[in-house]
Design a protein around this motif. Structure first.
Motif, mmCIF file in Angstrom:
data_model
loop_
_atom_site.group_PDB
_atom_site.id
_atom_site.type_symbol
_atom_site.label_atom_id
_atom_site.label_comp_id
_atom_site.label_asym_id
_atom_site.label_seq_id
_atom_site.Cartn_x
_atom_site.Cartn_y
_atom_site.Cartn_z
ATOM 1 N N TYR A 118 -1.055 9.516 -7.736
ATOM 2 C CA TYR A 118 -0.842 7.989 -8.039
ATOM 3 C C TYR A 118 -2.510 7.905 -7.757
ATOM 4 O O TYR A 118 -3.257 8.237 -7.377
ATOM 5 N N THR A 119 -2.946 6.723 -8.395
ATOM 6 C CA THR A 119 -3.953 5.156 -7.502
ATOM 7 C C THR A 119 -3.646 4.480 -7.311
ATOM 8 O O THR A 119 -3.099 4.151 -7.923
ATOM 9 N N ARG A 120 -4.647 4.384 -6.076
ATOM 10 C CA ARG A 120 -4.426 2.108 -6.331
ATOM 11 C C ARG A 120 -5.535 1.744 -6.099
ATOM 12 O O ARG A 120 -6.350 1.926 -6.197
ATOM 13 N N ILE A 121 -5.557 0.341 -6.554
ATOM 14 C CA ILE A 121 -6.606 -0.582 -6.743
ATOM 15 C C ILE A 121 -6.416 -1.675 -5.288
ATOM 16 O O ILE A 121 -5.263 -2.365 -5.797
ATOM 17 N N TYR A 122 -7.185 -2.410 -4.639
ATOM 18 C CA TYR A 122 -7.761 -3.466 -4.673
ATOM 19 C C TYR A 122 -9.055 -4.175 -4.741
ATOM 20 O O TYR A 122 -9.820 -3.741 -4.359
ATOM 21 N N GLN B 216 -0.265 -7.192 -2.031
ATOM 22 C CA GLN B 216 -1.755 -7.079 -2.524
ATOM 23 C C GLN B 216 -2.864 -6.133 -3.106
ATOM 24 O O GLN B 216 -3.827 -6.155 -3.315
ATOM 25 N N MET B 217 -1.862 -5.255 -3.438
ATOM 26 C CA MET B 217 -2.678 -3.300 -4.492
ATOM 27 C C MET B 217 -2.275 -4.027 -6.183
ATOM 28 O O MET B 217 -0.843 -3.793 -5.689
ATOM 29 N N THR B 218 -2.662 -2.776 -6.482
ATOM 30 C CA THR B 218 -2.061 -2.456 -7.698
ATOM 31 C C THR B 218 -2.098 -1.410 -7.932
ATOM 32 O O THR B 218 -2.417 -0.077 -7.968
ATOM 33 N N ALA B 219 -1.007 -0.876 -7.875
ATOM 34 C CA ALA B 219 -0.626 0.748 -7.465
ATOM 35 C C ALA B 219 -0.451 1.597 -9.523
ATOM 36 O O ALA B 219 0.375 1.064 -10.084
ATOM 37 N N PRO C 195 0.597 -1.331 0.421
ATOM 38 C CA PRO C 195 -0.146 0.529 0.450
ATOM 39 C C PRO C 195 0.648 1.182 0.068
ATOM 40 O O PRO C 195 0.118 2.193 -0.678
ATOM 41 N N PRO C 196 2.079 1.508 0.604
ATOM 42 C CA PRO C 196 2.288 2.570 0.793
ATOM 43 C C PRO C 196 3.719 3.094 -0.194
ATOM 44 O O PRO C 196 3.743 4.345 -0.378
#
Length: 835
Positions: free
Chosen positions: A94-98, A222-225, A78-79
Motif C-alpha cells: 500500500y501507499t498513501r498521499i496527503y 484527508q488521504m488518498t490510499a 490514514p489507517p
C-alpha cells in the motif's frame, strides 16, 4: 489495370470540379475530425497505463452516510490501507498521499538563494511511493530516497527553478512551516501528461504533522490510499468482489476505538443509518470514471465525453460519406451513358465496380492528405481549446497511423460502395435509348432524400445539444448563489503568520485585516478558515442536536461542513441572516454558531434560535445557535446545498491548516486595491509571495471541464453543419442543372426570381423540417440525461428547439438559395437554345 482505374478516376475528378471539391472537402473535414478525436480519445484512454503495476494498483474509495449526508469520495482515513495490508493476504502493498496545500519554499544555500516560491503540489507520501508508482528518475534511488526524515524528491522542472544548472542532490530546501531544511535525495523526470497523479515535490509522510496528528482517526478522511493486489486477485473480478465483501468486518473491528473516541460508538452509528463502506477502483479507471466521486484531482476526464466525441467523429465521417453517395447518385443520369457504353463494349460489372471504388479511394486519399495538413496546422489551437498537449508526431505512434489508414480505407469503401453498385446496375439498352429514368426514379429520390434527412437530423441534434450546454453554463454562472461573488478578493497563506495555525483575531492577522479593510474601495474584509466556490471547502464533522424538552423529531446526528470566521464575513459576502443575529464583538461568541436553512431542516428544529449542538469530537463542546443564514451554494452547482455552519474563531472547533482574508471591493477600485494590498502584505510577510484570487474566477474554474466540452462541442457541431451544407449545396447545383430548361420556360412565362427561388428551395426546406422533427426528441433525451448531473439546472424549453430549427433552416436556405438565385437570374435564352 489499377493504374488505368486511377487514371480514369483522375480525369473524372478534373471534369467535375464542383462535385470533386465538395466530395474532397467534405471527406477532408470528416477525416480531420476523426484524427483529432482519435488523438483526444487515445490520450484519454492511455492515462495511468504506463506504470509497471498499473493493472494491480487500486485506489481505495469511501462511500458513506455520515450525519444524514451521502457522499462518495477518494479521500480516506490514514489507517485504512495499513489495516487492509495487515489483514488481507490479497493486498501485497500500500501507499498513501496527503496534499499539503500552499507551502512557501526557498533554497537555503546563500549562493543559490532567490525569491521564495509558493508550491501548490507538495505531497506527503509513504516511503515506498516511488516503488509502487515507478516514475522515471534522473537521480536517486526510488527504494531509499524517501526513507529518511526531512528528505525531499523533486521533479526536473522544480530542480531547475531552485538550483539552476547545478546538481540538486544534497541541496537543501526550506519549507515555511518547518524549523529544519529538507535535503534533496532524488530528482524525477518531468511527469508524463497522461498520469492522474501530478505533483512537484514529495516528502516523507512521517514529516507531515496533520497525518501524524490524525494517524489514529477513521473519520479524518484527508488521504488518498492505493493498494497493490497480488496478480491472481487483480486478474479476477470475482476475487476483487470477495475482497471488498470482507471490508465491513475489518472496519467494524478496527474503527471501533476511533469512533468511540469522537463520541460516536460504531454500532450506534450504524443503527442510526450511518454507513462507512470502502471500495476499490482500478487505477486505470480513475481518470475517466470519477465524475460521481469527490476527488482532489483536477485533471480528470469523463467517459461520457469520450463517448460523445467518438460518436461525433463517426457522425461527421458518415455525413461526408453521405455527401459522396448523394452526389454520385444524383449524377447517375450523366454517368449512366458511360456505364451503358462500357457494358456494350464488353466491360464486366465487377470491373466497373472496381472503377467506381477506385474513384472513391482516390477522393479519400486526397482528402486524407488534406486532413493531415489541417491537423498539423490546427494542432496548437485544438490543444488550447481541449486543454491537451497533443503532438502531431503522435499520429505515427501507438498504432494511430494504422487506425487512420484503416479509417480512410473504410471511408472510401463506405462512400463508394453504394454509387458503385447503383451505377453499375443500369441496363445498357434502356440507358442508350435515352432513358434517364434512374435519376428520377422513386427509389433514387427516397435514398437521396433519406440521406439528406439523416444529415440534418445529426446536425440539428448537435445544434440543440450545443445550445443546451451553453444555456447550462450561463445558468450556473448567473444563478443566485446566495452570496456576493463579483469583485471579492481572496488572500491565502494567512496561516503562515500564526505559528500554531489557529485563526487569531489579535496580532498579525487581525492587523493585516484592518489595514487592508482601510484601503479606499474595500467595503469589507474578513478572516476565515474556508472559502466558497471550492468543492473541498471547509471542515466536515458530525454534531448531535441536543434535546431541549420541546417535542421535536430531532436528527440523531448531523454532518456539518463549517468555517471559522469573524463577524465581518456575513456582511462582506452579503450573506442574508433571516433569523437571529451575526457574530458581534459585543458578545462572547466562543460557543455560538450560525447555521443555514438546510441545517435547521435536517436537524428538525422548528425554532432554531437558542438550540444547541454538541460536538463529540471536541470534548463534547456544546454550541448554541445565534443565527440562521439563507441557504447559499457553498460548492458548485453539481452538488446539493448541504448543512453548513459558521463558528467564531474563539471556539477553536478545529485545527485549521489554511486561513484566508476575504475583501469585498468596489469594481472601480480593483487595480488600486491590489497594488496597495501587495505593499501591505510585504510589510507583514516579506518572505511569503503575495498571491490572490477572485471568488468569481474560482467559481468559474469549477466548470472548466464543461466549458472545455462546450467549446469542442461547438467546433464539431459547426463542422458537421458545414459538411451537411456542402452536400446540400452540391444537390442544389444538380437540381438547378436538371431543371434549367424548366426555369427558362417559367421565366419566359413571367415567373419572378423570388418565385423560382421558392420553387427550388421548397423541397429542401421540407427535408430540413422533417429532420428537426426527428432530431428534437432524440436531443431532448440526451441532454436531459446530461443535465441530471446538476442539481441546479436550466430547463430545456421550446425556445431552444425553435432556435435550433430556425438556425438549421436558415443555414439550409442560405446554402440552397445561393445556387437557386444564380439559376433564376440566368438568361433563359442560354438554357433554351439547345431545344
Amino acid at each position: 489495370m489499377l493504374k488505368h482505374y486511377f487514371s480514369i478516376a483522375w480525369r473524372n475528378l478534373l471534369r467535375n470540379k464542383i462535385n470533386s471539391l465538395i466530395n474532397i472537402g467534405g471527406l477532408a473535414i470528416g477525416l480531420t475530425c476523426v484524427i483529432f478525436i482519435t488523438l483526444y480519445v487515445q490520450d484519454e484512454l492511455r492515462y495511468d497505463k504506463g506504470f509497471k503495476m498499473s493493472d494491480r494498483i487500486y485506489q481505495v474509495t469511501l462511500n458513506a452516510n455520515f450525519g444524514g449526508q451521502e457522499f462518495n469520495t477518494s479521500n480516506t482515513p490514514p489507517p485504512v490501507s495499513i489495516d487492509m495490508h495487515a489483514t488481507f493476504p490479497e493486498v501485497e502493498d500500500y501507499t498513501r498521499i496527503y496534499r499539503m496545500g500552499n507551502t512557501t519554499v526557498h533554497n537555503t544555500a546563500p549562493a543559490m538563494a532567490g525569491r521564495p516560491f509558493t508550491e501548490k503540489d507538495i505531497w506527503a507520501v509513504d516511503s515506498n511511493f516511488l516503488q509502487v508508482f515507478d516514475y522515471p528518475m534522473l537521480q536517486g534511488d526510488p527504494a531509499t530516497c524517501l526513507k529518511k526524515y526531512h528528505s525531499i524528491v523533486i521533479t526536473e522542472t522544480t530542480a531547475r527553478k531552485y538550483f539552476g544548472k547545478t546538481s540538486p542532490i544534497g541541496g537543501s530546501l526550506m519549507l515555511d512551516t518547518y524549523d529544519a531544511p529538507f535535503v534533496v535525495t532524488g530528482v524525477l523526470k518531468d511527469l508524463p501528461s497522461d498520469v492522474t497523479l501530478q505533483f512537484g515535490m514529495l516528502l516523507p509522510v512521517q514529516d507531515c504533522p496533520p497525518v501524524q496528528r490524525f494517524s489514529w482517526s477513521w473519520v479524518w478522511s484527508q488521504m488518498t490510499a492505493y493498494i497493490v493486489l497480488n496478480s491472481r486477485t487483480a486478474k479476477d473480478p470475482s476475487a476483487i468482489q470477495s475482497l471488498e465483501a470482507k471490508f465491513p468486518a475489518m472496519v467494524r473491528k478496527d474503527a471501533a476505538k476511533a469512533f468511540a473516541r469522537i463520541g460516536q460508538p460504531f454500532d450506534e452509528f450504524i443503527k442510526k443509518g450511518g454507513r462507512w463502506d470502502f471500495h476499490l477502483q482500478r487505477l486505470t479507471d480513475i481518470h475517466l470514471h470519477s465524475a460521481d466521486m469527490g476527488t482532489p484531482f483536477t485533471n480528470l476526464g469523463n467517459i461520457k465525453y469520450v463517448y460523445i466525441f467518438s460518436f461525433i467523429a463517426l457522425f461527421v465521417v458518415v455525413l461526408a460519406c453521405i455527401n459522396f453517395t448523394n452526389l454520385s447518385t444524383a449524377q447517375a443520369a450523366r454517368r449512366s451513358k458511360e456505364v451503358g457504353i462500357r457494358k456494350v463494349l464488353g466491360s464486366l460489372k465487377g470491373q466497373m465496380i472496381r472503377q467506381f471504388l477506385s474513384e472513391a479511394m482516390l477522393y479519400t486519399g486526397i482528402a486524407t492528405l488534406i486532413a493531415l495538413f489541417l491537423v498539423y496546422a490546427l494542432m496548437t489551437p485544438f490543444n488550447q481549446v481541449a486543454g491537451k498537449t497533443l503532438a502531431f508526431g503522435s499520429i505515427f505512434q501507438h498504432d494511430i497511423w494504422t487506425l487512420i489508414l484503416l479509417i480512410a480505407i473504410l471511408t472510401g469503401l463506405l462512400a463508394g460502395s453504394y454509387p458503385a453498385f447503383y451505377l453499375t446496375s443500369f441496363r445498357p439498352v434502356a440507358v442508350l435509348k435515352g432513358g434517364g429514368l434512374f435519376a428520377k426514379s422513386l427509389g433514387n429520390q427516397l435514398v437521396r432524400n433519406g440521406l439528406v434527412i439523416f444529415q440534418f437530423t445529426i446536425s440539428i441534434g448537435l445544434i440543440v445539444c450545443t445550445l443546451v450546454v451553453f444555456r447550462q453554463l450561463h445558468y450556473v454562472r448567473n444563478m443566485d448563489l446566495g452570496f456576493k461573488k463579483d469583485n471579492v478578493l481572496i488572500l491565502p497563506n494567512l496561516e503562515k503568520l500564526t505559528p500554531d495555525y489557529m485563526l487569531a483575531l489579535t496580532g498579525k492577522e487581525e492587523t493585516l485585516r484592518q489595514q487592508i479593510g482601510a484601503i479606499p474601495g474595500v467595503t469589507g474584509a474578513s478572516l476565515t478558515t474556508g472559502i466558497l466556490a471550492d468543492d473541498y471547502a471547509g471542515f466536515t464533522d458530525f454534531y448531535v442536536p441536543v434535546a431541549t424538552g420541546v417535542s421535536e423529531p430531532l436528527a440523531k446526528d448531523l454532518s456539518l461542513t463549517s468555517f471559522m470566521a469573524d463577524e465581518n464575513l456575513v456582511p462582506a459576502l452579503h450573506l442574508q441572516i433571516i433569523k437571529g443575529r451575526n457574530f458581534s464583538k459585543e458578545f462572547s461568541d466562543s460557543d455560538a454558531v450560525i447555521v443555514n436553512e438546510t441545517t435547521v431542516r435536517t436537524a428538525g428544529w422548528k425554532d432554531p434560535i437558542g438550540k444547541r449542538l454538541t460536538y463529540p469530537g471536541g470534548n463534547n463542546q456544546t454550541f448554541h445557535v445565534i443565527g440562521v443564514v439563507k441557504d447559499f451554494n457553498l460548492r458548485s452547482a453539481r452538488t446539493t446545498i448541504e448543512p453548513f455552519a459558521l463558528f467564531h474563531p474563539t471556539s477553536k472547533t478545529n485545527h485549521a491548516y489554511s486561513n484566508f482574508l476575504i475583501a469585498s471591493i468596489d469594481a472601480s477600485h480593483v487595480p488600486e486595491v491590489l497594488q496597495k494590498a501587495e505593499k501591505i502584505w510585504k510589510t507583514f510577510a516579506p518572505d511569503i509571495p503575495f498571491e490572490y484570487s477572485f471568488l468569481d474566477k474560482n467559481y468559474e474554474a469549477l466548470y472548466r471541464s464543461e466549458q472545455r466540452m462546450s467549446k469542442v462541442f461547438s467546433i464539431f457541431t459547426t463542422l458537421s453543419i458545414l459538411v451537411a451544407c456542402l452536400g446540400l449545396f452540391g444537390l442544389s447545383v444538380y437540381t438547378a442543372e436538371r431543371r434549367i430548361r424548366e426555369i427558362g420556360i417559367r421565366k419566359i412565362l413571367g415567373a419572378s426570381v423570388q418565385n423560382l427561388v421558392q420553387l427550388l428551395s421548397r423541397d429542401f426546406l421540407k427535408l430540413v423540417l422533417l429532420s428537426a422533427v426527428i432530431a428534437f426528441p432524440l436531443s431532448w433525451w440526451a441532454m436531459n440525461r446530461w443535465l441530471q448531473d446538476f442539481p441546479f439546472r436550466t430547463s430545456i424549453g421550446a425556445g431552444t428547439f425553435l432556435l435550433a430549427g430556425t438556425l438549421a433552416a436558415g443555414i439550409a436556405l442560405f446554402t440552397v438559395s445561393f445556387q437557386a438565385i444564380r439559376a433564376a437570374t440566368m438568361n433563359p435564352s442560354k438554357s433554351l437554345k439547345t431545344e
